[in-house]
Motif scaffolding. Structure first.
Motif, PDB file in Angstrom:
ATOM      1  N   LYS A 109       0.849  -1.191   0.000  1.00 43.43           N
ATOM      2  CA  LYS A 109       0.000   0.000   0.000  1.00 43.43           C
ATOM      3  C   LYS A 109       0.887   1.243   0.000  1.00 43.43           C
TER       4      LYS A 109
ATOM      5  N   GLY B 273      -3.251   3.408  -3.118  1.00 46.73           N
ATOM      6  CA  GLY B 273      -3.530   2.099  -3.707  1.00 46.73           C
ATOM      7  C   GLY B 273      -2.365   1.149  -3.537  1.00 46.73           C
ATOM      8  N   ASP B 274      -2.243   0.204  -4.462  1.00 50.72           N
ATOM      9  CA  ASP B 274      -1.204  -0.817  -4.402  1.00 50.72           C
ATOM     10  C   ASP B 274      -0.167  -0.584  -5.487  1.00 50.72           C
TER      11      ASP B 274
ATOM     12  N   GLU C 132       4.156   1.390   2.727  1.00 54.66           N
ATOM     13  CA  GLU C 132       4.420   0.352   3.724  1.00 54.66           C
ATOM     14  C   GLU C 132       5.905   0.010   3.820  1.00 54.66           C
TER      15      GLU C 132
ATOM     16  N   SER D 249      -3.999   5.804   4.576  1.00 53.18           N
ATOM     17  CA  SER D 249      -5.057   6.084   3.598  1.00 53.18           C
ATOM     18  C   SER D 249      -5.617   7.500   3.722  1.00 53.18           C
TER      19      SER D 249
ATOM     20  N   PRO E 135       1.079   3.176   8.154  1.00 48.85           N
ATOM     21  CA  PRO E 135       0.501   2.136   7.282  1.00 48.85           C
ATOM     22  C   PRO E 135      -0.308   1.117   8.063  1.00 48.85           C
TER      23      PRO E 135
END
Length: 329
Positions: free
Chosen positions: A2, A19-20, A104, A307, A329
């Motif tokens: 993330k 997002g990823d 992360e 987020s 994270p």
């Protein structure tokens, strides 16, 4: 992993995405850190907004330079003994690096990584980085401060508060300028003995009274241009002013003779351009302070989930916070 990123500069709500993306792998000389806290500095939001660029030209940028976490992978040439070490770090999104701590994981050259003493929480570790490094170099690069009088402008700011705390720890008498009673109380927590409200008081006159006309040995300035009208009036002969920003005016005009006649040194600097020895000295000095003053305040203004990076950046830009805004994270 993330992560948050932006593909163009602008307002946080317009450009930040969450997002990823692919998890990085440590290269030679690097360690990968599992991030537990990412610290957001004013410089980070300036980069994201486009106010500052440092010449970045990348497809996307992961924001934020500072953070704290645990080393989970090492690259070639890095001792495996570092695995599982608790660390704090700086210069994540600096020096031509686009991928900062708003994720992360981060991979980083080990010279920007410092052990985080046991007992220091990760969110507090993430407040160190650029603010504490800047403060340490500002104060001690001209020698010890024990027995000296130091004036810190903006003594409640992220860098200013650490300047106050480190100067007090170093044995200086610390004066601080602030813009409100509340900020003055913050500076006192760090160890300031005298508070000057620059909104309501004549700074030069007040310093003259507080020092019985002697002046101060060093000034640490958050805004050189803003301080400039009174600086030569308050610094002792052979004193100095160290400035790490000048947002009011990036090209201020100075009365050269007013500084020259008292041999007052003017020293601007930016952390990411310092020689490695100065960075090493600051890292070592900060950890000495952490170990000798474990109960010292390392202010976290807010700790939000990764987020909510947009909200975190906006809080930094609001100017209403005390301490460093952190995302986890």
């Amino acid at each position: 992993m993330k992560a948050c990123w932006y593909e163009k500069t602008g307002p946080a709500r317009d450009v930040l995405q969450f997002g990823d993306i692919e998890t990085p792998v440590a290269k030679a000389g690097e360690a990968r850190i599992k991030i537990y806290a990412s610290g957001i500095n004013p410089a980070d939001v300036k980069l994201r907004s486009g106010f500052s660029t440092y010449g970045y030209n990348f497809p996307f940028v992961i924001p934020n330079s500072d953070g704290a976490g645990v080393i989970d992978q090492v690259g070639k040439g890095v001792a495996e003994e570092l695995l599982e070490s608790r660390v704090w770090f700086f210069n994540g999104q600096r020096l031509g690096r686009a991928y900062g701590s708003g994720a992360e994981f981060i991979t980083l050259n080990t010279k920007y990584i410092t052990p985080l003493p046991e007992g220091i929480p990760f969110d507090e570790g993430a407040t160190l980085g650029i603010p504490a490094m800047t403060a340490y170099h500002s104060l001690f690069s001209d020698g010890p401060v024990a027995g000296k009088t130091v004036l810190v402008t903006g003594g409640s700011g992220a860098v200013g508060f650490y300047c106050v705390s480190l100067a007090s720890w170093g044995g200086a008498r610390v004066l601080a300028t602030v813009s409100s009673v509340e900020k003055g109380e913050n500076a006192k927590i760090g160890g300031a003995t005298d508070i000057i409200n620059y909104k309501t008081e004549d700074v030069a006159h007040r310093i003259d009274k507080l020092t019985n006309g002697a002046g101060v040995d060093r000034v640490i300035s958050v805004d050189f241009a803003d301080s400039l009208p009174w600086l030569p009036k308050v610094i002792k002969k052979n004193g100095c002013v160290v400035a790490y920003a000048s947002d009011t005016d990036r090209s201020p005009q100075i009365d050269f003779f007013s500084f020259m006649r008292n041999n007052i040194q003017i020293r601007p600097f930016i952390l990411n351009a310092l020689p490695q020895k100065h960075l090493d000295d600051a890292q070592f000095g900060i950890n000495k302070w952490l170990n000798e003053s474990p109960s010292a305040l390392r202010p976290v203004a807010a700790n939000l989930p990764l987020s909510r990076m947009i909200e975190a950046h906006e809080l930094v830009e609001s100017g209403s916070k005390f301490g460093t805004v952190v995302v986890s994270p």
